[in-house]
Enzyme design. Structure first.
Site, PDB file in Angstrom:
ATOM      1  N   SER A 189      11.044   8.489 -20.538  1.00 25.78           N
ATOM      2  CA  SER A 189      10.165   9.658 -20.491  1.00 25.78           C
ATOM      3  C   SER A 189      10.620  10.720 -21.474  1.00 25.78           C
ATOM      4  CB  SER A 189      10.212  10.255 -19.080  1.00 25.78           C
ATOM      5  OG  SER A 189       9.591  11.523 -19.051  1.00 25.78           O
ATOM      6  N   TYR A 202      15.164  13.254 -11.421  1.00 27.73           N
ATOM      7  CA  TYR A 202      14.302  12.301 -12.150  1.00 27.73           C
ATOM      8  C   TYR A 202      14.673  12.259 -13.635  1.00 27.73           C
ATOM      9  CZ  TYR A 202      10.035  10.643 -14.504  1.00 27.73           C
ATOM     10  OH  TYR A 202       9.139   9.979 -15.310  1.00 27.73           O
TER      11      TYR A 202
HETATM   12  P1  NAD Z   1       2.241   5.558 -11.078  1.00 30.93           P
HETATM   13  O1  NAD Z   1       2.416   6.262  -9.793  1.00 30.93           O
HETATM   14  O2  NAD Z   1       0.926   5.003 -11.391  1.00 30.93           O
HETATM   15  O3  NAD Z   1       3.285   4.368 -11.200  1.00 30.93           O
HETATM   16  C1  NAD Z   1       4.556   4.363 -10.604  1.00 30.93           C
HETATM   17  C2  NAD Z   1       4.654   3.072  -9.825  1.00 30.93           C
HETATM   18  O4  NAD Z   1       6.009   2.888  -9.416  1.00 30.93           O
HETATM   19  C3  NAD Z   1       3.837   3.062  -8.547  1.00 30.93           C
HETATM   20  O5  NAD Z   1       2.528   2.600  -8.760  1.00 30.93           O
HETATM   21  C4  NAD Z   1       4.628   2.120  -7.664  1.00 30.93           C
HETATM   22  O6  NAD Z   1       4.025   0.853  -7.614  1.00 30.93           O
HETATM   23  C5  NAD Z   1       5.973   2.006  -8.348  1.00 30.93           C
HETATM   24  N1  NAD Z   1       7.043   2.295  -7.403  1.00 30.93           N
HETATM   25  C6  NAD Z   1       7.541   3.502  -7.061  1.00 30.93           C
HETATM   26  N2  NAD Z   1       8.508   3.350  -6.140  1.00 30.93           N
HETATM   27  C7  NAD Z   1       8.622   2.014  -5.905  1.00 30.93           C
HETATM   28  C8  NAD Z   1       9.451   1.224  -5.078  1.00 30.93           C
HETATM   29  N3  NAD Z   1      10.387   1.778  -4.289  1.00 30.93           N
HETATM   30  N4  NAD Z   1       9.265  -0.117  -5.068  1.00 30.93           N
HETATM   31  C9  NAD Z   1       8.309  -0.694  -5.854  1.00 30.93           C
HETATM   32  N5  NAD Z   1       7.531   0.004  -6.692  1.00 30.93           N
HETATM   33  C10 NAD Z   1       7.685   1.344  -6.710  1.00 30.93           C
HETATM   34  O7  NAD Z   1       2.721   6.569 -12.214  1.00 30.93           O
HETATM   35  P2  NAD Z   1       3.030   6.373 -13.767  1.00 30.93           P
HETATM   36  O8  NAD Z   1       3.017   7.737 -14.311  1.00 30.93           O
HETATM   37  O9  NAD Z   1       2.198   5.345 -14.386  1.00 30.93           O
HETATM   38  O10 NAD Z   1       4.542   5.897 -13.752  1.00 30.93           O
HETATM   39  C11 NAD Z   1       5.000   4.754 -14.429  1.00 30.93           C
HETATM   40  C12 NAD Z   1       6.288   5.069 -15.169  1.00 30.93           C
HETATM   41  O11 NAD Z   1       5.999   6.013 -16.186  1.00 30.93           O
HETATM   42  C13 NAD Z   1       7.378   5.694 -14.310  1.00 30.93           C
HETATM   43  O12 NAD Z   1       8.621   5.121 -14.647  1.00 30.93           O
HETATM   44  C14 NAD Z   1       7.349   7.147 -14.727  1.00 30.93           C
HETATM   45  O13 NAD Z   1       8.599   7.750 -14.556  1.00 30.93           O
HETATM   46  C15 NAD Z   1       6.988   6.987 -16.183  1.00 30.93           C
HETATM   47  N6  NAD Z   1       6.474   8.183 -16.853  1.00 30.93           N
HETATM   48  C16 NAD Z   1       5.313   8.777 -16.421  1.00 30.93           C
HETATM   49  C17 NAD Z   1       4.855   9.892 -17.086  1.00 30.93           C
HETATM   50  C18 NAD Z   1       3.588  10.595 -16.663  1.00 30.93           C
HETATM   51  O14 NAD Z   1       3.334  11.697 -17.129  1.00 30.93           O
HETATM   52  N7  NAD Z   1       2.787  10.024 -15.786  1.00 30.93           N
HETATM   53  C19 NAD Z   1       5.546  10.399 -18.193  1.00 30.93           C
HETATM   54  C20 NAD Z   1       6.703   9.767 -18.607  1.00 30.93           C
HETATM   55  C21 NAD Z   1       7.158   8.656 -17.932  1.00 30.93           C
END
Ligand code: NAD
Ligand code: MG
Length: 282
Positions: A189, A202
């Site tokens: 991220s 985080y």
């Molecule tokens: P999202 O909520 O759609 O995806 C996160 C997923 O993590 C969930 O759908 C869930 O299935 C999974 N998860 C969480 N805890 C879990 C557990 N204990 N066991 C199994 N699965 C679990 O959100 P997203 O934003 O698409 O996140 C995906 C990745 O992107 C993450 O690593 C997040 O840190 C990263 N990220 C997101 C952003 C943003 O702005 N959305 C920015 C930078 C990085």
């Protein structure tokens, strides 16, 4: 048809998401978001770049992981989807889209905080796909907290288990199965480089993911396995309204970026035609 190859102005080509204040319990569902996240389901066009590949993607039910799963399937890969049991509704929709692309979708719900579950997940992937050559460690937990004292030991542990330990367990279990030419992709991220004051736990996991990725990339390059990390900026996904941001911050989500918006759905053709757009409010 508009797809990712269409020549467009990136400032105006996507919707300026100003999410109304809303909240969901963790882990959040795409189906309950206002507006819905963009998964590329209406726009991503594959060109056979992953023909016959076998991918395991964590967090594949929603957000970035779901968009990846759809794109991989349209590029020709079969996909094993990891997600939490309470996300079945989102996962079923993505599995359908993968199958519609003519590829195999295998849904494996389970909690990645459990090392035994991580091992089983890899075993299932290898068995169901007949091998494995792409591992995407994308699942993540993000909960905004005003002060360090508000982060309980349990929450800290869960954030590290989900974001860092699961990546270690899954990668370790997958490695003996990955042939030369395979790829490991970790979702890090912008928070790894520029941590927010409300995301101390985080953001530090993302720093760990970066470092793990760079070290492992050096270890595995001689074996022909690439290890990379993708560092998204703000993306409108279920992570955000389920505790990832303070509720009151949601309407401003992503406006601090150079293009003045979070990653989101392409704007309607009518809107993109009416260029120039008004500058986004700051
Ligand atoms: P999202 O909520 O759609 O995806 C996160 C997923 O993590 C969930 O759908 C869930 O299935 C999974 N998860 C969480 N805890 C879990 C557990 N204990 N066991 C199994 N699965 C679990 O959100 P997203 O934003 O698409 O996140 C995906 C990745 O992107 C993450 O690593 C997040 O840190 C990263 N990220 C997101 C952003 C943003 O702005 N959305 C920015 C930078 C990085
Ligand atoms: Mg989800």
């Amino acid at each position: 048809m508009t797809d990712q190859y269409t020549f467009r102005n990136p400032v105006t080509a996507y919707e300026q998401v100003e999410p109304p204040e809303q909240s969901q319990p963790e882990p959040g569902l795409d189906s309950k978001m206002m507006p819905k996240a963009d998964l590329g389901e209406d726009t991503y066009r594959g060109t056979g770049r992953l023909d016959g590949r076998k991918a395991l993607i964590t967090g594949a039910d929603s957000g970035i992981g779901a968009a990846t799963a759809i794109a991989f399937a349209r590029e020709g890969a079969d996909v094993v989807m990891s997600y939490l049991p309470e996300e079945e509704e989102d996962a079923a929709r993505i599995a359908e889209l993968i199958e519609k692309a003519g590829r195999k979708a295998v849904k494996v719900p389970g909690d990645l905080k459990d090392s035994a579950m991580c091992r089983q997940l890899v075993e299932t992937a290898v068995r169901e796909l007949g091998g494995l050559d792409i591992l995407v460690n994308n699942a993540g937990k993000q909960v905004a907290q005003e002060a360090l004292g508000d982060i309980t030991d349990v929450e800290f542990d869960h954030t590290y288990k989900t974001n860092v330990y699961a990546m270690f367990w899954l990668t370790k279990e997958a490695l003996p199965h990955l042939p030369a030419g395979s790829s490991i992709i970790n979702t890090t991220s912008i928070q790894a480089y520029s941590p927010s004051e409300t995301l101390v736990d985080y953001a530090s996991t993302k720093g760990a993911i970066n470092n793990f990725t760079k070290g492992l990339a050096q270890q595995l390059a001689p074996k022909g396995i690439r290890v990379n990390a993708v560092a998204p900026g703000p993306i409108w996904t279920p992570l955000q309204p389920s505790g990832g941001q303070r509720t009151q911050d949601l309407p401003e989500f992503g406006k601090e970026t150079p293009v003045g918006r979070a990653a989101s759905r392409p704007s309607s053709p009518r809107r993109t035609c009416s260029w120039p757009q008004p500058s986004p409010a700051t």
